[in-house]
Structures are given as C-alpha cells and as structure tokens.
Design an enzyme around this catalytic site. Structure first.
Site, PDB file in Angstrom:
ATOM      1  CB  ILE A  80     -64.365 -28.388   6.716  1.00  0.00           C
ATOM      2  CG1 ILE A  80     -65.149 -29.027   5.574  1.00  0.00           C
ATOM      3  CG2 ILE A  80     -64.014 -29.438   7.768  1.00  0.00           C
ATOM      4  CD1 ILE A  80     -64.420 -30.179   4.890  1.00  0.00           C
ATOM      5  CB  THR A  81     -64.606 -25.698  11.936  1.00  0.00           C
ATOM      6  OG1 THR A  81     -65.174 -26.851  12.573  1.00  0.00           O
ATOM      7  CG2 THR A  81     -65.734 -24.752  11.523  1.00  0.00           C
ATOM      8  N   GLY A  82     -61.569 -26.744  11.504  1.00  0.00           N
ATOM      9  CA  GLY A  82     -60.545 -27.684  11.947  1.00  0.00           C
ATOM     10  C   GLY A  82     -60.086 -28.627  10.855  1.00  0.00           C
ATOM     11  CB  ALA A  83     -60.406 -28.534   7.277  1.00  0.00           C
ATOM     12  N   GLY A 116     -55.997 -34.380  10.760  1.00  0.00           N
ATOM     13  CA  GLY A 116     -56.947 -35.402  11.169  1.00  0.00           C
ATOM     14  C   GLY A 116     -58.122 -35.595  10.239  1.00  0.00           C
ATOM     15  CE1 TYR A 172     -62.887 -34.051  23.297  1.00  0.00           C
ATOM     16  CE2 TYR A 172     -63.650 -36.291  23.702  1.00  0.00           C
ATOM     17  CZ  TYR A 172     -63.216 -35.315  22.828  1.00  0.00           C
ATOM     18  OH  TYR A 172     -63.115 -35.590  21.485  1.00  0.00           O
TER      19      TYR A 172
END
Length: 288
Positions: free
Chosen positions: A10-13, A16, A165
C-alpha cells in the site's frame, strides 16, 4: 480473497484511508508493506499494525513520489525480497493550490498522483501472483474536465489547482482502463475507486484558499465527511471480496460498481496517456 498470509503493498499508508486500509487488511491476516516518504510516520503506523495484529511481519520502503529515481529505488528494494504480491493499492496522492515542479521537471500533482504510481506498478509487475489485484484510488472530480489536456500536460501555462487535480485523477482512471486490458490474459485484475469526501490530512499543509477552506470544513463540520475507516471501505472491498474476483477495469463508489462518465471511457486517450507516461518515466512496461 482470503488474506491470511497474503502480501499487500500500500502506498501512502501512513495516514488517512491508506492507513485505515492497512490496519483493516492486516487484521484480516495480510502482511503489509508500506511505501511512504516519512519514516517517523511509517514507524508509527507499523507500531499500530503490530498492536492491532500481534504480529511484526509488516515492512516498509521509503519513497518520495515527487522523485522518479526514489520510486525506482523503492521498487528495486521490494523486488530484492522476491516476495510475491497479492494486492497492490496505489493510494498515495497529494493536493496543492500552487504550481510546483518536481526534481524531474514535471508538474507535481500529475507526477505524484499519476506518474509515480504508473512507474511503481510497472516495476512491480514481475512480483504479482496470478489472481493478484491492483487497486487505484481516484476521485469523482475526474468528471469535471473534458479530457486530459495533452497540449499542456504539465499545466505549466495556465495552472489551475482544481483542474490540475482533476487531470491527475482522470489519469488514474485512464491508466486503470488500459492496464486492465493489458493484464486480462494473465489473471490479474485492476480497478479504480472514488473513496468519497473523507476527513484526511490530504492537502493539510497547503495554504492555498481552496484547501484552507476544505481543511476548515473537515475540522469544524466533520459530520459531512467520512472517517478514514469509512473512506477505506471500498479499497478493502476491492482487496478482499470474492464478488469481484474476475471484475477488471471498472470504477467503484461505496463498494458498488458505477458507470464512468464518457471522459473516463476514452480508450484512445488512455493509450495516448500510456505512451506519454512511458516516455515521461523512461520506463516501458514489460510483458508478463
């Protein structure tokens, strides 16, 4: 998919929905590999995973998604473990109100939200087990633009934070569509999701007007936002559910398959974006 003993990347874990998903999947028995840039936050998340599961078989790799060389180094480290991957969640992303260039000379939103995940996924393809699942986190804002602005893809001429974005989130969807087609013969699925309006730290450090307003609303009117755990529900569903074992190239909201707007089904644009992404990353996807 039974997650007991499965390997989930998982990236950015470290915050959030990524962190909430990591905790939930670890509780289901998965071994988690976190790919993120802040070592202190990683160590905090690993401690949380250990406390939640009683296991210390979870790992991490440092990567700064604003630097393609850093993404390559992270992938090389994961490849060196020779540990097959069952689920890859491309969750890492940023929001920004100002134009910034990465060390590679690309607009930051597009580079971090699309190019980094495109490159990491391609580099990790040799580790994917048959039946593996790739899950990309996008956002409903993709439908606010008419298509990728290929004439000014890095958005250097007329940068607009919301459009920038939206372009990056549309890129997530077009990437998913093309990758799903390419992986069909190999038993690997690839789907994309909108997590909803979630109370997270995304863009919290940005002082731009739009994100300042968003942070204010999250802080003082949380009732209108999902918790990170609620926001992670669709990511977890796509990681675990047997109902979608053979579903690929689809878009999900609230754990349900939802039709994409025409701009998200533009396969000509998807192929054009793919070719450009390979050129921008200096990486050609392998045959698996």
């Amino acid at each position: 998919m039974k997650l007991e003993g499965k390997h989930v990347v998982i990236t950015g874990a470290t915050a959030g929905i990524g962190q909430a998903s990591a905790i939930s999947l670890a509780k289901s028995g998965a071994r988690i590999t976190i790919v993120a840039r802040n070592q202190q936050k990683i160590e905090n998340t690993l401690a949380t995973l250990k406390a939640a599961t009683g296991r210390d078989d979870h790992r991490f790799v440092l990567a700064d998604f604003s630097c393609l060389a850093s993404v390559r180094r992270a992938a090389e480290e994961i490849l060196s473990w020779d540990d097959k991957i069952d689920v890859l969640q491309n969750n890492a992303g940023i929001a920004s109100s100002v134009y910034r260039e990465t060390s590679d000379g690309y607009e930051e939103l597009f580079a971090v939200n699309h190019l980094a995940g495109f490159l990491l996924t391609g580099l990790l393809l040799p580790l994917l087990n048959e039946g593996a699942r790739i899950i990309n986190v996008s956002a409903m804002i993709y439908a606010s633009v008419k298509g990728i602005n290929f004439d000014d893809l890095p958005a250097t001429k007329n940068f607009d934070p919301l459009k920038g974005y939206a372009y990056s989130k549309l890129a997530n969807i077009l990437f998913t569509k093309e990758l799903a087609e390419r992986l069909k013969p190999h038993g690997v699925t690839c789907n994309v999701l909108h997590p909803g309006a979630v109370s997270t730290t995304l863009g919290a450090e940005d002082k731009g007007r739009v994100l300042t307003i968003a942070s204010f609303l999250i802080k003082y009117f949380p009732i209108f936002f999902k918790t990170p755990e609620q926001g992670a529900a669709t990511s977890n569903y796509l990681s675990e559910s047997d109902d979608i074992a053979n579903v690929t190239g689809k878009y999900f909201v609230n754990c349900k398959q939802v039709p994409l707007k025409p701009v998200g089904e533009d396969m000509e644009a998807a192929k054009r974006l793919w070719a450009l992404s390979e050129k921008m990353t200096g990486f050609t996807y392998p045959e698996i």
